[in-house]
Design a protein around this motif. Structure first.
Motif, PDB file in Angstrom:
ATOM      1  N   VAL A   1      -3.151   1.800  -0.777  1.00 37.90           N
ATOM      2  CA  VAL A   1      -4.082   0.825  -1.338  1.00 37.90           C
ATOM      3  C   VAL A   1      -5.053   0.457  -0.219  1.00 37.90           C
ATOM      4  CG1 VAL A   1      -4.352  -1.368  -2.555  1.00 37.90           C
ATOM      5  CG2 VAL A   1      -2.265  -0.009  -2.867  1.00 37.90           C
ATOM      6  N   ALA A   2      -6.303   0.904  -0.366  1.00 36.29           N
ATOM      7  CA  ALA A   2      -7.265   0.842   0.728  1.00 36.29           C
ATOM      8  C   ALA A   2      -8.314  -0.242   0.493  1.00 36.29           C
ATOM      9  CB  ALA A   2      -7.952   2.201   0.893  1.00 36.29           C
ATOM     10  N   PRO A   3      -8.882  -0.799   1.576  1.00 34.17           N
ATOM     11  CA  PRO A   3      -9.864  -1.866   1.475  1.00 34.17           C
ATOM     12  C   PRO A   3     -11.290  -1.335   1.481  1.00 34.17           C
ATOM     13  CG  PRO A   3      -9.243  -1.638   3.748  1.00 34.17           C
ATOM     14  CD  PRO A   3      -8.485  -0.560   2.980  1.00 34.17           C
ATOM     15  N   TRP A   4     -12.239  -2.228   1.237  1.00 37.46           N
ATOM     16  CA  TRP A   4     -13.637  -1.834   1.081  1.00 37.46           C
ATOM     17  C   TRP A   4     -14.435  -1.856   2.375  1.00 37.46           C
ATOM     18  CZ3 TRP A   4     -16.517  -5.734   2.977  1.00 37.46           C
ATOM     19  CH2 TRP A   4     -15.959  -7.017   2.965  1.00 37.46           C
ATOM     20  N   ASN A   5     -13.957  -2.522   3.421  1.00 34.64           N
ATOM     21  CA  ASN A   5     -14.852  -2.794   4.559  1.00 34.64           C
ATOM     22  C   ASN A   5     -15.144  -1.558   5.411  1.00 34.64           C
ATOM     23  OD1 ASN A   5     -12.087  -3.005   5.390  1.00 34.64           O
ATOM     24  ND2 ASN A   5     -12.763  -3.997   7.272  1.00 34.64           N
ATOM     25  N   TYR A   6     -14.147  -0.702   5.602  1.00 26.95           N
ATOM     26  CA  TYR A   6     -14.347   0.632   6.193  1.00 26.95           C
ATOM     27  C   TYR A   6     -13.615   1.591   5.272  1.00 26.95           C
ATOM     28  CZ  TYR A   6     -16.507  -1.128  10.432  1.00 26.95           C
ATOM     29  OH  TYR A   6     -17.372  -1.718  11.314  1.00 26.95           O
ATOM     30  N   PRO A   7     -14.169   1.872   4.118  1.00 26.28           N
ATOM     31  CA  PRO A   7     -13.385   2.476   3.040  1.00 26.28           C
ATOM     32  C   PRO A   7     -12.898   3.888   3.311  1.00 26.28           C
ATOM     33  CG  PRO A   7     -15.707   2.359   2.436  1.00 26.28           C
ATOM     34  CD  PRO A   7     -15.552   1.551   3.689  1.00 26.28           C
ATOM     35  N   TYR A   8     -13.646   4.661   4.073  1.00 21.23           N
ATOM     36  CA  TYR A   8     -13.188   6.022   4.384  1.00 21.23           C
ATOM     37  C   TYR A   8     -12.198   6.014   5.549  1.00 21.23           C
ATOM     38  CZ  TYR A   8     -16.468   8.102   1.116  1.00 21.23           C
ATOM     39  OH  TYR A   8     -17.120   8.470  -0.038  1.00 21.23           O
TER      40      TYR A   8
ATOM     41  N   PHE B   1       6.872   5.008  -0.826  1.00 24.05           N
ATOM     42  CA  PHE B   1       6.359   4.188   0.272  1.00 24.05           C
ATOM     43  C   PHE B   1       5.007   3.646  -0.163  1.00 24.05           C
ATOM     44  CE2 PHE B   1       4.164   3.365   4.317  1.00 24.05           C
ATOM     45  CZ  PHE B   1       5.134   2.618   4.982  1.00 24.05           C
ATOM     46  N   VAL B   2       4.735   2.395   0.196  1.00 24.91           N
ATOM     47  CA  VAL B   2       3.465   1.750  -0.140  1.00 24.91           C
ATOM     48  C   VAL B   2       2.798   1.320   1.154  1.00 24.91           C
ATOM     49  CG1 VAL B   2       2.355  -0.195  -1.304  1.00 24.91           C
ATOM     50  CG2 VAL B   2       4.348   0.912  -2.357  1.00 24.91           C
ATOM     51  N   ASN B   3       1.534   1.685   1.322  1.00 24.68           N
ATOM     52  CA  ASN B   3       0.757   1.227   2.469  1.00 24.68           C
ATOM     53  C   ASN B   3      -0.436   0.431   1.951  1.00 24.68           C
ATOM     54  OD1 ASN B   3       0.437   1.751   5.609  1.00 24.68           O
ATOM     55  ND2 ASN B   3      -1.598   1.692   4.692  1.00 24.68           N
ATOM     56  N   PHE B   4      -0.512  -0.832   2.346  1.00 20.70           N
ATOM     57  CA  PHE B   4      -1.542  -1.738   1.837  1.00 20.70           C
ATOM     58  C   PHE B   4      -2.346  -2.315   2.996  1.00 20.70           C
ATOM     59  CE2 PHE B   4      -2.932  -6.096   0.941  1.00 20.70           C
ATOM     60  CZ  PHE B   4      -3.702  -5.901  -0.190  1.00 20.70           C
ATOM     61  N   THR B   5      -3.672  -2.270   2.869  1.00 19.75           N
ATOM     62  CA  THR B   5      -4.570  -2.948   3.799  1.00 19.75           C
ATOM     63  C   THR B   5      -5.420  -3.909   2.984  1.00 19.75           C
ATOM     64  OG1 THR B   5      -4.657  -0.977   5.204  1.00 19.75           O
ATOM     65  CG2 THR B   5      -6.324  -2.665   5.578  1.00 19.75           C
ATOM     66  N   GLY B   6      -5.383  -5.185   3.341  1.00 17.46           N
ATOM     67  CA  GLY B   6      -6.140  -6.161   2.579  1.00 17.46           C
ATOM     68  C   GLY B   6      -5.770  -7.576   2.972  1.00 17.46           C
ATOM     69  N   SER B   7      -5.812  -8.477   2.008  1.00 14.92           N
ATOM     70  CA  SER B   7      -5.589  -9.897   2.268  1.00 14.92           C
ATOM     71  C   SER B   7      -4.109 -10.214   2.412  1.00 14.92           C
ATOM     72  CB  SER B   7      -6.168 -10.732   1.131  1.00 14.92           C
ATOM     73  OG  SER B   7      -5.428 -10.526  -0.063  1.00 14.92           O
ATOM     74  N   VAL B   8      -3.839 -11.383   2.987  1.00 11.78           N
ATOM     75  CA  VAL B   8      -2.452 -11.839   3.090  1.00 11.78           C
ATOM     76  C   VAL B   8      -1.848 -12.011   1.697  1.00 11.78           C
ATOM     77  CG1 VAL B   8      -0.966 -13.718   3.879  1.00 11.78           C
ATOM     78  CG2 VAL B   8      -2.864 -12.956   5.312  1.00 11.78           C
ATOM     79  N   ALA B   9      -2.617 -12.592   0.789  1.00 13.07           N
ATOM     80  CA  ALA B   9      -2.118 -12.773  -0.575  1.00 13.07           C
ATOM     81  C   ALA B   9      -1.826 -11.429  -1.241  1.00 13.07           C
ATOM     82  CB  ALA B   9      -3.125 -13.563  -1.403  1.00 13.07           C
ATOM     83  N   GLY B  10      -2.696 -10.452  -1.014  1.00 18.80           N
ATOM     84  CA  GLY B  10      -2.466  -9.121  -1.572  1.00 18.80           C
ATOM     85  C   GLY B  10      -1.221  -8.471  -1.002  1.00 18.80           C
ATOM     86  N   GLY B  11      -1.000  -8.625   0.303  1.00 23.74           N
ATOM     87  CA  GLY B  11       0.195  -8.070   0.927  1.00 23.74           C
ATOM     88  C   GLY B  11       1.455  -8.716   0.395  1.00 23.74           C
ATOM     89  N   ALA B  12       1.409 -10.043   0.196  1.00 30.13           N
ATOM     90  CA  ALA B  12       2.566 -10.736  -0.368  1.00 30.13           C
ATOM     91  C   ALA B  12       2.860 -10.231  -1.780  1.00 30.13           C
ATOM     92  CB  ALA B  12       2.316 -12.241  -0.379  1.00 30.13           C
ATOM     93  N   ALA B  13       1.797  -9.981  -2.556  1.00 29.18           N
ATOM     94  CA  ALA B  13       1.981  -9.472  -3.916  1.00 29.18           C
ATOM     95  C   ALA B  13       2.633  -8.091  -3.896  1.00 29.18           C
ATOM     96  CB  ALA B  13       0.636  -9.431  -4.643  1.00 29.18           C
ATOM     97  N   MET B  14       2.253  -7.251  -2.942  1.00 29.93           N
ATOM     98  CA  MET B  14       2.866  -5.926  -2.822  1.00 29.93           C
ATOM     99  C   MET B  14       4.356  -6.049  -2.504  1.00 29.93           C
ATOM    100  SD  MET B  14       0.595  -3.516  -3.292  1.00 29.93           S
ATOM    101  CE  MET B  14      -1.107  -3.769  -3.795  1.00 29.93           C
ATOM    102  N   GLU B  15       4.701  -6.914  -1.555  1.00 29.31           N
ATOM    103  CA  GLU B  15       6.106  -7.075  -1.187  1.00 29.31           C
ATOM    104  C   GLU B  15       6.906  -7.658  -2.349  1.00 29.31           C
ATOM    105  OE1 GLU B  15       6.524  -9.219   2.463  1.00 29.31           O
ATOM    106  OE2 GLU B  15       6.002  -7.461   3.668  1.00 29.31           O
ATOM    107  N   GLN B  16       6.316  -8.596  -3.070  1.00 31.21           N
ATOM    108  CA  GLN B  16       7.008  -9.184  -4.213  1.00 31.21           C
ATOM    109  C   GLN B  16       7.239  -8.149  -5.311  1.00 31.21           C
ATOM    110  OE1 GLN B  16       4.401 -12.452  -5.054  1.00 31.21           O
ATOM    111  NE2 GLN B  16       5.034 -13.581  -3.223  1.00 31.21           N
TER     112      GLN B  16
END
Length: 458
Positions: free
Chosen positions: A128-135, A202-217
């Motif tokens: 799950v990739a973020p928009w700021n340096y998307p590539y 396996f899940v790899n997430f880059t993004g907000s703290v809230a988004g990371g918490a949602a992934m772990e939940q």
């Protein structure tokens, strides 16, 4: 199905729209990826490396198309030429490290037993990739995951909606097996449901703290590994023996480049009191020389923020700080429209009671404070919920190492900032998350150990 819309920060128009995939269709595609993964993992390592690097080259061949697309989607000026340099560097370094990173650990081979540990792929890796340096942020995991023998499902941010599509199509055109690397358009609920249904290994997430918490939940109880890189409030510390001109140029660029929308951007600066006035004067002069404008204009040096919502948060932090006594040093630029186009700002007379020095800004603003010594600087740098990078400015490498040992951070820079070296582990602590990408350690996180204890026949 839900329609995802990328709103261009250039003019607020809809730049791209894509329909999401529902749960059942996504599960079918993940099953196809899992089937393709078994054959892929059985291929020789060098074959996997060659095909991944061919996919990287295929993305590079699209760069003239990609650069203006990025300007439209997230506002980065075309003058900076996109991300292919870093994209290729990271993938190439991971290819170079693959043999060592994936090599078996030989424990013993004697008359009675052979014992060793293999590194085997997880199976299907969800990125799950973020928009700021998307590539570049996507390739951090996509390249080593594929090289290690995994299949990859990529979900990209809505703000950079077509990046994942571009990457997956390019890799397929370069000869990667069908279904092995897929881009998927997913809404948040379907994403959470897929993780909760144990769809991924396996899940790899880059993004907000809230988004990371949602992934772990979502992963709770599935025993699916989750790697995260979340928020940051990265500090710079300029010591009395620093190269002042280099410190100003690098730290202010680290704070303002990409309109401040960098994972490891500089968001607070501490300067030894003997250099504070000179540092501030040079920093103000530098920022006042920026040209805010349309990112498609080659003369533009700082473009709009990616979304008016992001700019509103930065404005709120600045306004609150000024109301509480902070001094804003950059007069409003004529191009500042009160929306996505935002004047870059330097603040002094700030304190850690202000949100601009505590909360992630992720925009073109930086607070600068004088400090009397290393102890005060360390206390202030550690006074944060985040821990991604710190940037130390001194001519004494031993001093920098000693200070680094006292700092809660994932990376210690000396006399540089805002750079990701793919030979080093990219990691963080505290609310920045946990895990580690790139380097040899990146391969360890994208595989699991499998032990062989073999008794020889007498």
């Amino acid at each position: 199905m839900t329609a995802l819309r990328c709103i261009s920060p250039i003019d607020g128009s809809v730049y791209a729209t894509r329909e999401t995939v529902d749960f059942d269709a996504a599960r079918d595609r993940i099953r196809a990826a899992r089937k393709a993964q078994a054959d892929w993992a059985a291929r020789p390592l060098q074959d996997r490396i060659d095909l991944v690097l061919a996919g990287v080259a295929a993305v590079g061949a699209l760069n003239d198309q990609i650069v203006p697309e990025l300007a439209h989607m997230m506002g980065r000026p075309v003058r900076y030429g996109g991300e292919f340099g870093g994209f290729e560097e990271r993938a190439s370094k991971m290819a170079e490290l693959a043999q060592e990173g994936l090599a078996p650990i030989e424990v013993g081979d004697d008359a009675g037993f052979r014992r060793f540990i293999r590194r085997v792929p997880h199976g299907v890796v969800f990125v799950v990739a973020p928009w700021n340096y998307p590539y570049m942020t996507a390739i951090n995991t996509v390249a080593p995951a594929l090289i290690a023998g995994n299949a990859v499902i990529l979900k990209h941010a809505t703000q950079t909606l077509i990046v994942g599509e571009r990457m997956a199509d390019a890799f397929l055109s370069a000869g990667l097996p069908a279904d092995l690397f897929q881009n998927m358009f997913l809404d948040h609920d379907t994403t959470a449901d897929l993780i909760a249904a144990n769809s991924f290994d396996f899940v790899n997430f880059t993004g907000s703290v809230a988004g990371g918490a949602a992934m772990e939940q979502a992963a709770a109880g599935t025993f699916t590994g989750v790697g995260t890189e979340l928020g940051g409030k990265d500090p710079g510390y300029v010591m009395e023996d620093a190269d002042l001109d280099a410190a100003v140029a690098t730290l202010i660029d680290g704070a303002m480049f990409n309109s401040g929308q960098c994972c490891c951007g500089i968001e607070r600066i501490y300067v030894h009191e003997s250099l504070f006035d000179d540092f501030l004067a040079k920093a103000i002069e530098l920022v006042r020389g920026y040209k805010l404008g349309n990112p498609l204009d080659p003369d533009t040096t700082i473009g709009p923020m990616a979304n008016t919502r992001f700019a509103a948060e930065v404005r709120a932090q600045i306004d609150e700080a000024v109301a509480d006594g902070a001094v804003a040093h950059i007069p409003a630029f004529p191009e500042d429209d009160g929306a996505a186009y935002l004047t870059p700002q330097i603040l002094t007379n700030v304190s850690h009671d202000m949100r601009v020095m505590r909360d992630e800004s992720f925009g073109p603003v930086v607070g600068i404070m004088p400090v009397r010594d290393d102890d005060q600087a360390v206390a202030l740098m550690n006074d944060s919920q985040f821990g991604l990078t710190v940037s130390l400015w001194t001519r004494d490498i031993d001093r920098a190492i000693a200070l680094g040992d006292r700092l809660d951070t994932g990376t210690v820079f000396m006399n540089r900032a805002d750079y990701l070296d793919p030979s080093l582990c990219w990691t963080g602590c505290k609310n920045t998350g946990r895990g580690g990408g790139l380097s040899l350690i990146g391969y360890h996180n994208l595989t699991r150990p499998k032990s062989y204890h073999l008794k020889k026949a007498s």
